[in-house]
Every structure is written in C-alpha cells, then in structure tokens.
Scaffold this active site. Sequence first.
Site, PDB file in Angstrom:
ATOM      1  N   ASP A 161       0.840  -1.198   0.000  1.00 37.22           N
ATOM      2  CA  ASP A 161       0.000   0.000   0.000  1.00 37.22           C
ATOM      3  C   ASP A 161       0.881   1.257   0.000  1.00 37.22           C
ATOM      4  O   ASP A 161       1.004   1.904   1.030  1.00 37.22           O
ATOM      5  CB  ASP A 161      -0.906  -0.083   1.261  1.00 37.22           C
ATOM      6  CG  ASP A 161      -1.914   1.016   1.365  1.00 37.22           C
ATOM      7  OD1 ASP A 161      -2.067   1.781   0.413  1.00 37.22           O
ATOM      8  OD2 ASP A 161      -2.551   1.126   2.435  1.00 37.22           O
ATOM      9  N   GLU A 205      -2.293   9.998  -0.715  1.00 30.94           N
ATOM     10  CA  GLU A 205      -3.517   9.188  -0.880  1.00 30.94           C
ATOM     11  C   GLU A 205      -4.130   8.911   0.485  1.00 30.94           C
ATOM     12  O   GLU A 205      -5.346   8.953   0.663  1.00 30.94           O
ATOM     13  CB  GLU A 205      -3.192   7.878  -1.604  1.00 30.94           C
ATOM     14  CG  GLU A 205      -4.436   7.068  -1.989  1.00 30.94           C
ATOM     15  CD  GLU A 205      -4.870   6.044  -0.957  1.00 30.94           C
ATOM     16  OE1 GLU A 205      -5.949   5.473  -1.113  1.00 30.94           O
ATOM     17  OE2 GLU A 205      -4.130   5.821   0.033  1.00 30.94           O
ATOM     18  N   ASP A 254      -3.290  -0.971  -6.539  1.00 27.07           N
ATOM     19  CA  ASP A 254      -3.264  -0.688  -5.101  1.00 27.07           C
ATOM     20  C   ASP A 254      -3.401  -1.995  -4.309  1.00 27.07           C
ATOM     21  O   ASP A 254      -4.099  -2.911  -4.743  1.00 27.07           O
ATOM     22  CB  ASP A 254      -4.408   0.277  -4.743  1.00 27.07           C
ATOM     23  CG  ASP A 254      -4.174   1.016  -3.427  1.00 27.07           C
ATOM     24  OD1 ASP A 254      -3.136   0.794  -2.771  1.00 27.07           O
ATOM     25  OD2 ASP A 254      -5.048   1.828  -3.042  1.00 27.07           O
ATOM     26  N   HIS A 358      -3.533  -1.773   6.343  1.00 26.97           N
ATOM     27  CA  HIS A 358      -3.462  -0.690   7.333  1.00 26.97           C
ATOM     28  C   HIS A 358      -2.998  -1.169   8.712  1.00 26.97           C
ATOM     29  O   HIS A 358      -3.342  -0.575   9.730  1.00 26.97           O
ATOM     30  CB  HIS A 358      -4.789   0.078   7.421  1.00 26.97           C
ATOM     31  CG  HIS A 358      -4.959   1.011   6.252  1.00 26.97           C
ATOM     32  ND1 HIS A 358      -5.980   1.925   6.151  1.00 26.97           N
ATOM     33  CD2 HIS A 358      -4.220   1.168   5.136  1.00 26.97           C
ATOM     34  CE1 HIS A 358      -5.863   2.606   5.012  1.00 26.97           C
ATOM     35  NE2 HIS A 358      -4.797   2.150   4.383  1.00 26.97           N
TER      36      HIS A 358
HETATM   37 ZN    ZN Z   1      -3.824   2.638   2.405  1.00 27.07          ZN
END
Ligand code: ZN
Length: 394
Positions: A161, A205, A254, A358
């Site tokens: 990411d 982003e 992504d 994340h």
């Molecule tokens: Zn992210």
Amino acid sequence: MMLRTLHKLTAVLAAAGAAQAYKLLAPEELQHLLSEEYSTAARQNFDPKNTTGLLAPILRVRLPGTKESAEVRAHFRDFFTQSPTLAHGSDGSSGWQVEEDSFYDITPVPPVPGGDLNVSFTNLAAVRDPPDTRPGDVGRLTLVAHYDSKREPAGFIGATDSAFPCALILQVLANLDAALTRKWQSGADDGKHTRGLQVLLLDGEEALKDWTATDSIYGARHMARTWDEQTGDYGVTTQRKSRLDAIDLFLLLDLLGTPAPNIPSYYKHTDWAHVHLGRLQRLIRGENTAAKTKDARDDEKKDSNGKEKGVDKAEEGWFARPGKFLMGGRIGDDHLPFHNFGVPILHLIPMPFPHVWHTIDDDSDHLDMPTMVEWAQIMTVFVAEYMELSGYLV
Ligand SMILES: [Zn+2]
C-alpha cells in the site's frame, strides 16, 4: 484507500464502448516475455534487501512533505533519467519527460509530530509520447499508484500500500521501453501513432487522521483539477481538449503483493480490459507450467503422501468474473477525482483487501515473491498488447 458505503456519481462517463485498439502478442512473443531473463530481473528488482533494486528504496516511512518522501521521489526520477534499462537516445535522454506537481494543502493533523498543518505534497508524472506528435493528438495509457505511506500505525511502510505497485509499474516500463523505441523508430507507422504511455505516482492518498472527502487523496484531487485546466497544447484542432482528456485508460494499482488476490471488475466501461487480464493469466500459467519438466508437474499434482491433490483455489486465477461491478464506486481511492471527470478507470485492487491492510504487518515479510513476479508478467504482457508492441519485442 478506504471502503465507502456511499458514492455520489456526479459525472457522465466518457463515451463507453469506444473502439479499443488492442493487439494480441504472438505465442513466441509471449514466451519471450515469460523467459528466465525477465523473471530473474523481476526477482532482483523486487528483492526487499536489494538496495539497488526498484522496490527496496520505497520500503520505508514516506510521509508527505518529509525528506524521506523526497528521497523516494528521487529514486523514481533516477529510474526515468538514469536507469540503464531505459532506452536512451543519441542525446542521452531516455525519452521520458518527468514532471513534479507540488502544492500545499491543509491537513487535520501534521504528518510528523510538531509539523505544520499546511503540508507540501508532490505528485510525480512521467510521459513518453510517440515522436513528432502534438500532445492533443495522443491518448495515454496511464499507470497509477500512490507512493505516500500512512501516518498511523507509527512505522507503517505499506509494502502492498503501495510500495510494490510503484515498483511493479517501473518493472513493466523496464521490460517494454526498448520495444516502444523500436516501434516508434521503425518508421512503419509514421504519422499514425496516437498512443502514449504515462506514469502517475501520487502523494497524499492516505488520510492523515480519518478518511474524509478533504482528508484523503490529496494528490489525486489536485492532479485531476490541474490536468482538467491544462489546455495549452490541447484545443480546437486536436482530438483531446485537455491533459485530463488525453488519459485513455487510468490503470490504478493498489494493495498488491500478497498471494492469491481476488480482483473483481469494478467498472463496466473497462470490463473489456478485465477480460483480457483473466485471459492473459490463464495463458501465462499455461506457459509457465509447460516450461517445467513433466516430472515436476506430476510431483506438483500430488500431496506429501503421493496422492492427487484437488484443484487449488488460487489456481482459479485472480480476475474472477462472478460479482463484477458490485463494488464499483464504493472504494475510495485515487481514481475517484478522475472518474468524476469522466476518465475511464481500471482499478486493480483486491476484494477483500489483504489481511495486513493498514496494519504494521503490511511489510516486506508479507510480500510474496512468486505473486510479485506473476504480476510483472501479467502487467508486462497487458501493456505490450495495449501499446500494440507485437512485432517489436524480440
Ligand atoms: Zn492505504
């Protein structure tokens, strides 16, 4: 990148279903791009410990406006301007025009403790157009990923990411740049080239605090607006009316690099490309299997007790066709500002997201080398076919 429950579609999409020029590779060209030479280069460039590779210099905290972010950008710039893998012309230049788009925006919290809320963001764009063309007559395949990392958890480096997607884009260019030069220098199609290649590496982003319309995709929002207003080389006598309008396909990568991703088709207007990706993966897996010895193939079909294995779920491929369009428009990501201007979007993001999404575990230990090499093979062949490089690869 965030999942959103609501999405307001404010734009009318550009004429969907417009004729797609797309030229399949010959079987020997496919085999050439799958040869050991290419997979060895991919493995070296994606080795997290290879500091002269393409991926390792991105695997670090790279928050907007920081020195580390600038160093990652310098790595990208060096690739385009100094990389020995890119074909350099007689003037020593690679033929790639590299631009930086820097701007300030206000964030809810500073990227680093004690920092300013007025943060400097920088997008990087690299363009390679056919020779002797006017920008407004060229439509560009645009490969996109974001290069910033997320502020929390502290130390997050976002290997999927989107460090790996950035490195993947550069690897595809390294594989195909010479063929592009050969095609454009051959003279065979002089005056008929209308297709260029463009890379967009976006900043900001990630949300600095919580994902909202104003705390996310800072770079993409700025870039879409700027390019919509960039009309200088575009106008009444050219096909395209703005820099934004000159994006034929916005291909956003992504959250990639973990094994067996499921990549749905999110948008009807680019479903044709998703069909090609599924076809290419089946072809590539067939070639890769054929390249192994028969004994190795027979061994693979058996488990440790020598019994025949069932079909592995992963063997079904990454580009599943059931459930297509279901999530379209509900994933918040860098494509949205471009989509809202009517740019065709191909969003290559797994659903579900990787389990490390994340978390501090989104690191190099959770990248899978065979998956990364297969991504390089699939994207290299797709871009070769899209750019109509058949006849110039070997
Ligand atoms: Zn992210």
